[in-house]
Design an enzyme around this catalytic site. Structure first.
Site, short mmCIF file in Angstrom:
data_model
loop_
_atom_site.label_atom_id
_atom_site.label_comp_id
_atom_site.label_asym_id
_atom_site.label_seq_id
_atom_site.Cartn_x
_atom_site.Cartn_y
_atom_site.Cartn_z
N ASP A 59 -89.91 3.77 -65.73
CA ASP A 59 -89.73 2.57 -66.55
C ASP A 59 -89.18 1.40 -65.74
OD1 ASP A 59 -90.56 3.93 -68.89
OD2 ASP A 59 -88.55 4.79 -69.10
N ASP A 204 -83.89 -17.99 -50.17
CA ASP A 204 -85.02 -17.48 -50.94
C ASP A 204 -86.31 -17.56 -50.12
OD1 ASP A 204 -86.91 -16.85 -52.89
OD2 ASP A 204 -86.63 -18.71 -54.02
N HIS A 377 -90.26 -21.13 -57.05
CA HIS A 377 -89.64 -20.93 -55.74
C HIS A 377 -90.02 -22.03 -54.75
CE1 HIS A 377 -88.41 -16.80 -56.85
NE2 HIS A 377 -89.53 -16.82 -57.55
#
Length: 561
Positions: A59, A204, A377
């Site tokens: 899951d 990032d 992003h």
């Protein structure tokens, strides 16, 4: 890239800051990092990774926080940069082990998390809302929060100051200059902190391979307006359940076109309720309707905002495409808009859903054929801009697959960060920052922690391998009853199979071969069931491979009378 074999790091020296990424470096998801100094730990983010096709029955996938399981009392705080699942989804599983870890995040982030902790029935949670520009001390860490723009409101970067040096962690961000909520990335704060001196810039990496600047959110509005103007039936918009900005755009266009809106999907209903209560989502009166009232409105007067943009098997959109949703059934000429990017690894699931929707007669609008989504992003141009204004002594790309990390590292080098001070690592790497220098000193185990219906961590890689074999190659069971005293076959072999040969008569030829091999083994003195089962497995395995070119799971059972 640093080698990934386990390498025990040295004892942490006084005045040294240790950073260990436990998720998000090598994958798009399960983001989490540990910062340690003076015996205290600070955590940044704790998210989930969603399973792919090679994770049958799984899951969720959690970060490898088993590494710190015996040091949870040393944790002085958990900083949450924003409210996406890949940054907060694993927090309840961590809080099960210690519920009172202080949580620091924006109002929206903590409100979304509060819904999760209630669902998990976790008590004693200690949230501490923070705002951009705020500075506070948490143990040996001096934290400053900086506003950044992302695809969810209230995202934050965090500056971590310690005696060993200063780290600036961007979280997920971009530099949209005309954001829907007017909240831009605070580049002035980045520049100020850079002037003070940034020893390690953690940036990032998700869009590091994309040249230029990310398209502004408001640029998708014309595409949405065209969809509404050309649709004569019902419109279904699928997006992330936390994408408040996208939902706001759909709401605004729906109202302008006189359509009612219904949320479909438990997480969508929950998250948009939280966003509305806190004032991040503006919903005009008499716009929302309940799902049970759909049939009371004409199809051309309704918009459904749904979960399932990534093809998740249990999501609302997947169930609609499979004609399994209890309320929503697709009609020919309905329009479905997939208003999200395609997360790597989800391609097969998404295209399966698109094909299912198309088969039912829907018009499917997605990023490949219309500008209905822009990334959250920063692209390469924005990353270079940030490197140039921060001018870090060391850089460590985060949040992305290996190719994204490498591309981000190349940008750091191009902007002037020395190659030997650009740290490209994957999950589990141990990076020490001391005297202005960051370097890899070890590697710890940060393996996936799988969650399925049986619990957390109950699924091993061996079990997943068995599940893959069952799903791809099938299985065969062979049951034989023997008399070890006489060396005779009393009953069987009885052969049953699933996955490649459903007709049991197909095994008539191999039954006699297995019986002969077992009789011969017992005649030679084999008198334990384990070895007899091995004989059965070898015979059956060779026959199936020669006959079907398959390698199923073989379950031999030998019963002794």
């Amino acid at each position: 890239m640093a080698p990934r074999q386990l390498r025990t790091p040295p004892k942490l020296a006084p005045g040294t800051l240790r950073i260990i990424p436990l998720g998000g470096l090598g994958d798009v998801g399960r983001n989490m990092a540990v910062f340690e100094i003076d015996g205290k730990l600070l955590l940044v983010d704790c998210g989930v990774l969603f399973p792919e096709d090679d994770h049958p029955g799984v899951d969720l996938i959690l970060p490898g926080f088993d590494v710190i399981a015996d040091r949870l009392d040393d944790v002085v705080g958990l900083v949450l940069t924003h409210g996406h699942e890949d940054h907060i989804g694993a927090v309840p599983y961590l809080l099960r082990q210690r519920a009172d870890i202080p949580l620091y995040g924006s109002r929206l982030t903590l409100a979304l998390l509060a819904e999760k902790t209630r669902e998990h029935r976790i008590h004693g949670v200690r949230p501490h809302p923070v705002t951009d520009g705020q500075r506070l001390t948490v143990g040996p860490f001096d934290l400053e929060f900086v506003a950044v723009n992302h695809s969810i409101p209230d995202a934050l970067a965090v500056c971590i100051r310690t005696v060993a040096g200063t780290v600036l962690h961007t979280g997920d961000f971009k530099m949209d200059q005309l954001p829907l909520d007017g909240r831009i990335t605070d580049l002035r704060a980045f520049a100020r902190i850079g002037t003070e001196g940034v020893d390690l810039f953690m940036v990032d990496s998700t869009n590091a391979e994309v040249p230029g600047f990310t398209t502004p959110e408001r640029d998708i509005l014309p595409a949405l307006q065209r969809v509404f103007a050309t649709s004569r039936q019902r419109i279904i918009v699928a997006c992330f359940a936390s994408h408040v900005h996208r939902v706001q755009q759909v709401l605004d266009v729906a109202v302008a076109n006189g359509r009612k809106v219904v949320y479909v999907g438990r997480s969508m209903v929950r998250n948009m309720g939280v966003a509305r209560d806190l004032g991040y989502l503006r919903v005009p009166d008499n716009t929302l309707i309940e799902m049970r009232d759909l049939d009371n409105h004409r199809p051309e007067d309704v918009v459904i905002i749904s979960t399932g943009s990534q093809g998740e098997p249990l999501s609302a959109l997947s169930r609609i495409a499979a004609k399994e949703h209890p309320v929503v059934s697709l009609k020919p000429e309905d329009t479905v808009v997939l208003a999200s990017s395609l997360i790597p690894g989800n391609e097969t699931s998404v295209y399966r859903v698109i094909n299912g929707l198309s088969r039912l007669g829907a018009r499917v609008v997605h990023k490949g054929n219309a500008l209905v989504h822009v990334s959250g992003h920063a692209s390469a141009g924005e990353l270079l801009y940030c490197y140039n204004i921060v001018q870090p002594r060391n850089a460590m790309p985060v949040h992305g697959e290996v190719r994204h990390l490498i591309a981000n590292g190349d940008l750091a080098v191009a902007s002037g960060v020395p190659r030997d001070r650009t740290v490209i690592v994957e999950d589990g790497a141990v990076v020490d920052l001391a005297k202005g220098r960051a370097k890899v000193v070890g590697q710890v185990d940060s393996a996936y922690i799988f969650v399925d219906g049986s619990g957390v961590g109950d699924v091993s890689e061996a079990m997943l391998t068995d599940r893959r074999i069952l799903g791809e190659e099938g299985f065969v069971s062979v049951v034989t009853v023997v008399d070890l005293h006489t060396g005779a076959i009393v009953s069987g072999p009885d052969v049953h199979a699933r996955g490649f040969a459903e007709d049991d008569s197909a095994f008539d030829g191999i039954r006699s071969q297995i019986a002969e091999a077992l009789t011969s083994a017992m005649r030679d003195g084999v008198d334990d069931t384990r070895r007899l089962q091995q004989v059965t497995r070898r015979q059956m395995g060779k026959w199936v491979s020669d006959t079907y070119r398959r390698r199923p799971m073989i379950i031999p059972v030998v019963i002794v009378t």
